[in-house]
Design a protein around this motif. Sequence first.
Motif, PDB file in Angstrom:
ATOM      1  N   ILE A  94       0.847  -1.189   0.000  1.00  0.00           N
ATOM      2  CA  ILE A  94       0.000   0.000   0.000  1.00  0.00           C
ATOM      3  C   ILE A  94       0.883   1.240   0.000  1.00  0.00           C
ATOM      4  CG2 ILE A  94      -1.814   1.267   1.236  1.00  0.00           C
ATOM      5  CD1 ILE A  94      -1.170  -2.170   2.461  1.00  0.00           C
ATOM      6  N   SER A  95       0.605   2.167  -0.902  1.00  0.00           N
ATOM      7  CA  SER A  95       1.318   3.441  -0.918  1.00  0.00           C
ATOM      8  C   SER A  95       0.314   4.579  -0.828  1.00  0.00           C
ATOM      9  CB  SER A  95       2.156   3.600  -2.187  1.00  0.00           C
ATOM     10  OG  SER A  95       2.777   4.878  -2.208  1.00  0.00           O
ATOM     11  N   ASN A  96       0.625   5.526   0.035  1.00  0.00           N
ATOM     12  CA  ASN A  96      -0.206   6.733   0.176  1.00  0.00           C
ATOM     13  C   ASN A  96       0.443   7.946  -0.476  1.00  0.00           C
ATOM     14  OD1 ASN A  96      -2.435   5.801   1.781  1.00  0.00           O
ATOM     15  ND2 ASN A  96      -0.953   5.493   3.421  1.00  0.00           N
ATOM     16  N   ASP A  97       1.649   7.744  -1.044  1.00  0.00           N
ATOM     17  CA  ASP A  97       2.381   8.881  -1.610  1.00  0.00           C
ATOM     18  C   ASP A  97       2.848   8.611  -3.048  1.00  0.00           C
ATOM     19  OD1 ASP A  97       4.418   7.082  -1.153  1.00  0.00           O
ATOM     20  OD2 ASP A  97       5.500   8.335   0.268  1.00  0.00           O
ATOM     21  N   LYS A  98       1.954   8.029  -3.817  1.00  0.00           N
ATOM     22  CA  LYS A  98       2.179   7.790  -5.248  1.00  0.00           C
ATOM     23  C   LYS A  98       3.365   6.870  -5.533  1.00  0.00           C
ATOM     24  CE  LYS A  98      -0.098  12.030  -6.391  1.00  0.00           C
ATOM     25  NZ  LYS A  98      -0.055  13.367  -6.874  1.00  0.00           N
ATOM     26  N   GLY A  99       3.619   5.919  -4.631  1.00  0.00           N
ATOM     27  CA  GLY A  99       4.625   4.900  -4.889  1.00  0.00           C
ATOM     28  C   GLY A  99       6.010   5.172  -4.358  1.00  0.00           C
TER      29      GLY A  99
END
Length: 167
Positions: free
Chosen positions: A124-129
Motif C-alpha cells: 500500500i502506498s499513500n504517496d504515489k509509490g
Amino acid sequence: MIKPFKLLLILLLPVSLFAQDTAIVKKQANGVAKALMNSDFKRVIAGTYPKAVDIAGGKEKLLSMMTAGMSQMRSQGFSFQKVTIGSPGKFYKAGTEIHCLLPETIVMKTSRGLMAAKSNLLAISNDKGKNWTFIDLNERAISSIKTLFPNFNKNLVIPAPTLPVML
C-alpha cells in the motif's frame, strides 16, 4: 522532428515511472522481510500498514505480541530460514492509495523438517509509490480487507491462501 520526440517521451514516461515503482516496492518489501528474518520487529511494524497496526492495539502491543509469538515459536522448534519476495503484480488505484500484490514464500525450520508457506503481501502506498507499507494476506487479513480499505479496488483479486507444505 521535435514533435515526434516529444510524443515518444510522453508515451514512454509513464512506463518508466511504473518500472521505478516496481523496483521501489520490491526493495521495501525485501527490507521488511529481512527485518522479520532478523527478529527486528520494530522495523517490521514500521513497514506494516498503519491502520492494521492500530487494529492490533498499537505499536507497543504489536511489538509485545510479535516478540512473545516468536519466543513461543522458537521454543517449539520453529525458526525462519528464508523469506523470498516475488515480483509485484499490477498496480491498482484505491481511493488515494495505490495497491499491488507481491508473492511471498516463507521457509521455516520445524521439528519435522523444512516447511514452506506461500502467500501474498498487499503493498500500500499513500504517496504515489515513493513509500510502501505491507500486510501479509492470511485468512484473517483477507476477511478484514473491506474494514481496512473502504476504497479497495475490486479488480485486485486476492488469491486464497494455501496450506504450508513440508519440503
